[in-house]
Design a protein around this motif. Sequence first.
Motif, PDB file in Angstrom:
ATOM      1  N   ARG A  57      -3.553  21.740  51.485  1.00 54.04           N
ATOM      2  CA  ARG A  57      -4.517  20.709  51.897  1.00 54.04           C
ATOM      3  C   ARG A  57      -3.554  19.724  52.757  1.00 54.04           C
ATOM      4  NH1 ARG A  57      -8.625  22.202  51.865  1.00 54.04           N
ATOM      5  NH2 ARG A  57      -9.639  20.116  51.831  1.00 54.04           N
ATOM      6  N   THR A  59      -2.455  16.684  52.583  1.00 53.20           N
ATOM      7  CA  THR A  59      -0.949  16.111  52.058  1.00 53.20           C
ATOM      8  C   THR A  59      -0.481  16.554  51.069  1.00 53.20           C
ATOM      9  OG1 THR A  59      -2.329  14.753  50.343  1.00 53.20           O
ATOM     10  CG2 THR A  59      -2.504  13.852  52.669  1.00 53.20           C
ATOM     11  N   MET A  62      -2.317  16.588  47.640  1.00 50.91           N
ATOM     12  CA  MET A  62      -3.437  17.352  47.437  1.00 50.91           C
ATOM     13  C   MET A  62      -3.129  18.963  47.304  1.00 50.91           C
ATOM     14  SD  MET A  62      -6.007  15.170  47.246  1.00 50.91           S
ATOM     15  CE  MET A  62      -4.910  14.295  46.276  1.00 50.91           C
ATOM     16  N   ASP A 329     -15.887  10.105  53.714  1.00 47.37           N
ATOM     17  CA  ASP A 329     -14.427  10.449  54.488  1.00 47.37           C
ATOM     18  C   ASP A 329     -14.134  11.749  54.362  1.00 47.37           C
ATOM     19  OD1 ASP A 329     -13.693   9.990  51.863  1.00 47.37           O
ATOM     20  OD2 ASP A 329     -12.119   8.815  52.291  1.00 47.37           O
ATOM     21  N   ALA A 331     -13.136  13.267  51.542  1.00 42.14           N
ATOM     22  CA  ALA A 331     -12.334  13.137  50.409  1.00 42.14           C
ATOM     23  C   ALA A 331     -12.852  13.130  49.250  1.00 42.14           C
ATOM     24  CB  ALA A 331     -11.420  12.330  50.456  1.00 42.14           C
ATOM     25  N   ASP A 379      -5.476   9.324  48.584  1.00 41.77           N
ATOM     26  CA  ASP A 379      -6.232  10.035  49.209  1.00 41.77           C
ATOM     27  C   ASP A 379      -7.538  10.182  48.749  1.00 41.77           C
ATOM     28  OD1 ASP A 379      -4.114  10.883  51.093  1.00 41.77           O
ATOM     29  OD2 ASP A 379      -3.526  12.480  49.973  1.00 41.77           O
ATOM     30  N   ARG A 384     -10.775   3.476  47.015  1.00 39.35           N
ATOM     31  CA  ARG A 384     -10.694   3.389  48.509  1.00 39.35           C
ATOM     32  C   ARG A 384     -12.120   3.136  49.222  1.00 39.35           C
ATOM     33  NH1 ARG A 384     -11.889   8.527  47.340  1.00 39.35           N
ATOM     34  NH2 ARG A 384     -13.065   9.719  48.834  1.00 39.35           N
ATOM     35  N   GLY A 683       0.638   3.892  52.213  1.00 41.73           N
ATOM     36  CA  GLY A 683      -0.273   5.104  52.311  1.00 41.73           C
ATOM     37  C   GLY A 683       0.370   6.344  52.990  1.00 41.73           C
ATOM     38  N   HIS A 684       1.285   6.106  53.764  1.00 43.19           N
ATOM     39  CA  HIS A 684       2.222   7.389  54.399  1.00 43.19           C
ATOM     40  C   HIS A 684       3.572   7.095  53.880  1.00 43.19           C
ATOM     41  CE1 HIS A 684      -1.432   7.235  56.916  1.00 43.19           C
ATOM     42  NE2 HIS A 684      -1.182   8.772  57.027  1.00 43.19           N
ATOM     43  N   THR A 687       4.105   4.727  48.878  1.00 47.49           N
ATOM     44  CA  THR A 687       2.999   4.870  48.071  1.00 47.49           C
ATOM     45  C   THR A 687       3.417   4.514  46.696  1.00 47.49           C
ATOM     46  OG1 THR A 687       3.655   7.227  47.432  1.00 47.49           O
ATOM     47  CG2 THR A 687       2.514   7.014  49.435  1.00 47.49           C
TER      48      THR A 687
END
Length: 815
Positions: A57, A59, A62, A329, A331, A379, A384, A683-684, A687
Amino acid sequence: MTLPSSARVVIIGGGVIGCSVAYHLAKQGWTDIVLLERKQLTSGTTWHAAGLIAQLRATKNMTKLAKYSQELYGDLEAETGVATGFKRCGSITVALTDERLEEISRQAAMARSFGVEAEPISPSEVKARYEHLNIEGVTGGVYLPLDGQGDPANIAHALAKGARQNGALVKEGVLVTAIQKEDRRVIGVSWKDKTGETGQIACEHVVNCGGMWGHGIGRMAGVNVPLHSCEHFYIVTEAIPGLTQMPVLRVPDECAYYKEDAGKMLLGAFEPVSKPWTLDIPKEFEFDQLPEDFDHFEPILENAVTRMPMLAEAGIHTFFNGPESFTPDDAYHLGLAPELDNFWVAAGFNSIGIQSAGGAGQALAQWMDAGEKPFDLGDVDISRMQPFQGNRTYLFERSKETLGLLYADHFPYLQKKTARGVRRTPFHKHLLDRGAVMGELAGWERANWFARADQEPAYEYSWQRQNFFDNVREEHMAVRQNVGMYDMSSFGKIRVQGRAAEAFLNFVGGGDYSVPVGKIVYTQFLNARAGIEADVTVTRLGEFDYLVVTPAATRLADQTWMERIARARDFDVVITDMTAAEGVLAVMGPRSRELLQAVSPNDFSNETNPFGTAQEIEIGMGLARAHRVTYVGELGWEIYVSADMAGHVFETLAEAGEQFGMRLCGMHMMDTCRVEKGFRHFGHDITAEDHVMEAGLGFAVKKDKPDYMGRDAIRAKQDEGLQMRLLQFKLTDPEPLLYHAEPILRDGEIVSYLTSGAYGHFEGAAMGMGYVPCQGETLADVLASSYEIDVAGTRVKAEVSSKPFYDPTSERVKV
């Protein structure tokens, strides 16, 4: 019907997701689990899923969930006696363009850093593994030997049986008709069975696993679950003589996937413009198909007959059209709904529900059991989603695009085309008139870059230098060498007010908020593990009044998190979203002080307005508040102005800026500058599962405070030492580009991956950040190694630093 009058949890929906949640909660030791299915298990979408089960996936987490699903399905048959049909037949993705080859090559590199076996293969090697494929035009491929396929319905039935074996009650033919609430909690559900009998179940938790019914189930509880059903097409051929087990094949450039199944071939499509179905699904819907639309599918089939010549001779046994739900989105939705404190969601799986169900069910069960996320799930976290995204018209328009995005070129900075223009900042028209090219985040239209007068104000996507590369470089250098201005209005603005505001913030955050009025504190909100729940600035506006500024995408999640802690700990505070009340213009660069002094009588000197302080100012004929902070690493201010005066303030600054050569800038510039400065991106780079000290942000934590979230984890880390360090990397070759997830090699071995990347225009090379294992090592040991970054299969040497490459002592922001 015999149903209990009470339960610990009621799960609504008996597709593969609901069955997985029931199974994993039972495995967690929960009792009094009731799963209610309106018709029969699998009768919505699960029964007609294609059953493709991939590992990789976008990330790391995921991917971890997808890998767990595979392992689970491989073991379920032995546990339950129900055959899942799971087999690891491998998968091949082929590219028909150089751009797609770059994409899948980068995916293969990413896979290696995530521990997924992936092998780039040439066109001839593709042919050797898939003899039936016409490789004309194929530029290359990627082979994942451990990918597989399974029987979707049987996987769901195996999970349901496993849940029953561990004490769960699974009931078919029971429709949930209402959900009862008190304050912010669900207290029960009403039901009606197929005979007309009705009843109620009091419960402690509800889980919405309603699939394409999930939107309506959410509405029953006042919960926003944005998803919409789309028509999804595939054909199954007659039996093809001699056809044996083949890898799953994906040809995304032709929007097609192929799966061998019992000597037949299944051809499915994710077309660029899909057909939304409805939110008002007929009550009798059960194992139903939608009307055929061969004209819609025909372009896919025409390409497929050329790509797979044996299809020209094979008869079509089944032309299938069935609905699947898609989110705005692409996800899926997982987690605790923001609106309630015991209503959970696992829905909207965007045609990857089978491969996701095992991992999603496990993660949600762990979250429900522990009361906190087992690891970062940002994610897919339902929080979100913005409230407006539940709008029916919005969902209908966006769903035309989201199905096809699964197989679209996933170019860097790719912007969605549908359902745009919903949320606009006060400066929107001003920016468009001056060449802004808009991107969208959480519904906000944001200027990402500015086109020249002779340039089409639109993206031309590529994995190489895109058409805005030089524009962003010019914006970047304006901020570094002169002055630039950009719109930050979309960032979340949350007011925390009340007599307990100071005590509350000192508990949830790592910083010290017992500061004078006008002081700005850069800080992190921490969880019990000292993971970073939010990366924010907190400004004290008054004795009982603070402003928390947070990323646009996480405003709702951050506010919800704070509100839950305030209620649980009985802090007497009022927490209010003020995002739309103020526009914000960032004025940044060495000449920013001169520009502001030209439009305001206030004093912007270090003596009056040092770094990290805010002051009320006059500007033009209006009023504003100037915050001296920066996310680009230069002298500068963020100008907060009420929405009614925002236009005037923009015009005042733009007119005065002409004499200084001020340049309007976009979000891409902000990202390239922050990467040079080593500023983390939430988020990158940081986290909920990244320890604040390992992220290099220990300086922002006042460790001697008596009590705060994460205190014990901070002290434990001080005692045990760091396991990871977030470092900055700069390629020694100025040509390759970095985006994120590229593998990091230390002394020739993959040890991690980049959490974010961008081009450092001042530094003259692509740059990124990533965590490197360092247990038992000094910082000097870590930095002494040789580092490379894997860019689409090519190793590129990189410099490494624990400090920012640009202005490591931050002298420029404090001049």
